[in-house]
Design an enzyme around this catalytic site. Structure first.
Site, PDB file in Angstrom:
ATOM      1  CG  LEU A 209      12.995 -50.887   8.777  1.00  0.00           C
ATOM      2  CD1 LEU A 209      14.515 -50.849   8.679  1.00  0.00           C
ATOM      3  CD2 LEU A 209      12.537 -50.261  10.082  1.00  0.00           C
ATOM      4  CG  HIS A 210       6.956 -47.461   5.337  1.00  0.00           C
ATOM      5  ND1 HIS A 210       6.514 -48.232   6.381  1.00  0.00           N
ATOM      6  CD2 HIS A 210       6.001 -46.524   5.134  1.00  0.00           C
ATOM      7  CE1 HIS A 210       5.337 -47.784   6.790  1.00  0.00           C
ATOM      8  NE2 HIS A 210       5.011 -46.746   6.052  1.00  0.00           N
ATOM      9  NE  ARG A 211       5.487 -45.187  10.357  1.00  0.00           N
ATOM     10  CZ  ARG A 211       4.366 -45.078   9.659  1.00  0.00           C
ATOM     11  NH1 ARG A 211       4.163 -44.039   8.878  1.00  0.00           N
ATOM     12  NH2 ARG A 211       3.430 -45.984   9.744  1.00  0.00           N
ATOM     13  NE  ARG A 244       9.988 -41.917   2.664  1.00  0.00           N
ATOM     14  CZ  ARG A 244       9.297 -40.865   2.288  1.00  0.00           C
ATOM     15  NH1 ARG A 244       8.141 -40.995   1.728  1.00  0.00           N
ATOM     16  NH2 ARG A 244       9.774 -39.667   2.467  1.00  0.00           N
ATOM     17  CG  ASP A 283       9.170 -48.148   9.976  1.00  0.00           C
ATOM     18  OD1 ASP A 283       8.459 -48.843   9.205  1.00  0.00           O
ATOM     19  OD2 ASP A 283      10.075 -47.397   9.564  1.00  0.00           O
TER      20      ASP A 283
END
Ligand code: UD1
Length: 366
Positions: A209-211, A244, A283
């Site tokens: 997940l990084h969005r 992030r 994502d």
């Protein structure tokens, strides 16, 4: 003739690796005189996000590193543009080749085109239609000034034609990210924690997940992680955490015992994890292409995708960003009801070879 190969962030490195290999092969077997210089913008700079990939994928040291580092979208774009412009003014190039959709891609394309250097875009033409993604803006801006498009799918070709691009500028070559995957498949290897976490093929999940929409708000991230832990039946869930995401994750750690947070993985380790996973929850865009080729079930936590063939042909399903959708989708997967999928046209490991052949023709080199 010499071309600039631009790479800036993690998802660029596997795409550029295949092109460098193909340029090397053309020089060796056909005596091609097409030269290149590799330019790293420095958008990603950590070993885990950058250097490790160069070593594992045997990418040569960059000829130039613009060392832009972190910043806001505008800061990164501006720094890359100023530094690449300076380089191009001092040492011109015959073509600027950019890949994918990261900020470095857009920034270098603008600089080159304004200086009259033609731009080639590998993975051009894909569209999510989602204007909240910085990547979508990067794609549209880049493609609006690209001379030659090297595309991964018929959907990309259609998007470009709809935007008025003529067929003589569109080259449907396949997917360089898949070239790299197929090349390195025999070298994939388990990460060091494989035994410690008791991982067994087909009996664990992988999450990435990084969005910003999923990870920048602590509540959304927590709800997603709960839904993942609840839906995976106690099987281990390996979660390599993007920098992030790490910022928001610290507060949440250790609340769900089946989730294992690990550092961003090397290419060979990450794809080993994916290859043997029961499913991947992500994502990311690129990972949905790799799961398609490895025929691993993939649940995408987004409402849209710029890679629709991973859904229509491959193993990917758009579950959506709302965590309530995850439970039913995971239940189907746990019950063994998931499509096995097929491989999109030309994702055959030869995309970079086709790109180099076209570039040689376009630039008039042997
Ligand atoms: C970028 C790309 C995205 C890609 C992703 C893969 C854009 C607009 N987005 O997003 O398309 O899927 O990379 O990773 O280009 N950071 C580090 N170390 C690094 C790199 C970044 O700690 O080596 C930190 C930065 O300081 C920043 C955060 O990670 O706080 C995000 O990095 P950034 O390059 O801005 O964008 P990504 O979210 O990684």
């Amino acid at each position: 003739k010499s071309i600039d190969l631009i790479a800036g962030a993690r998802p660029n490195f596997m795409k550029i690796a295949a092109i460098i290999d193909a340029l090397g092969a053309a020089a060796e077997t056909q005596g091609s005189s097409l030269r290149y210089r590799l330019i790293h913008t420095g958008q990603h700079y950590d070993r885990a996000m950058s250097g490790g990939f160069f070593e594992q994928l045997r990418i040569p040291e960059p000829d130039f590193n613009l060392e832009v580092g972190s910043g806001t979208q505008a800061e990164q774009t501006a720094a890359i543009m100023v530094r690449y412009e300076k380089l191009l003014l001092e040492q011109r190039s015959d073509l600027c080749l950019v890949v994918g959709d990261v900020t470095s891609t857009m920034a270098c394309a603008i600089v080159a085109r304004k200086l009259g250097v033609p731009v080639a875009h590998v993975e051009g033409g894909i569209r999510s239609g989602d204007w909240t993604m910085p990547e979508e803006i990067n794609r549209v801006v880049t493609d609006s000034i690209t001379n030659w498009f090297f595309t991964t799918s018929e959907t990309a070709n259609a998007n470009l034609r709809r935007a008025g691009v003529t067929d003589d500028r569109i080259f449907f070559v396949g997917n360089t990210m898949i070239d790299t995957l197929l090349t390195h498949m025999p070298r994939l290897r388990p990460p060091l924690f494989w035994d410690k976490l008791g991982l067994e093929p087909g009996r664990y999940f992988v999450v990435t997940l990084h969005r910003p929409a999923n990870v920048d708000g602590e509540q959304q991230l927590l709800r997603l992680l709960r839904a993942i832990a609840d839906g995976t039946g106690g099987l281990p869930v390996v979660f390599p955490v993007h920098p992030r995401t790490a910022k928001n994750l610290r507060a949440l750690e250790n609340q769900m015992p089946s989730l294992h947070y690990v550092d961003p993985q090397g290419y060979l380790e990450f794809n080993h994890l994916v290859r043997h996973a029961k499913g991947v929850i992500t994502d990311s865009g690129g990972i949905t292409e790799e799961t398609t080729v490895m025929r691993v079930p993939c649940l995408t936590l987004r409402d849209n995708t710029e890679r629709p063939e991973t859904v229509s042909i491959g193993t990917n399903e758009l579950v959506g960003a709302d965590p309530v959708n995850l439970g039913p989708a995971l239940a189907r997967l746990m019950a063994g009801q998931w499509k096995s999928g097929g491989i999109p046209d030309k994702w055959d490991g030869k995309a970079a070879e086709r790109i180099v052949a076209q570039l040689s023709r376009l630039l008039g080199v042997r």
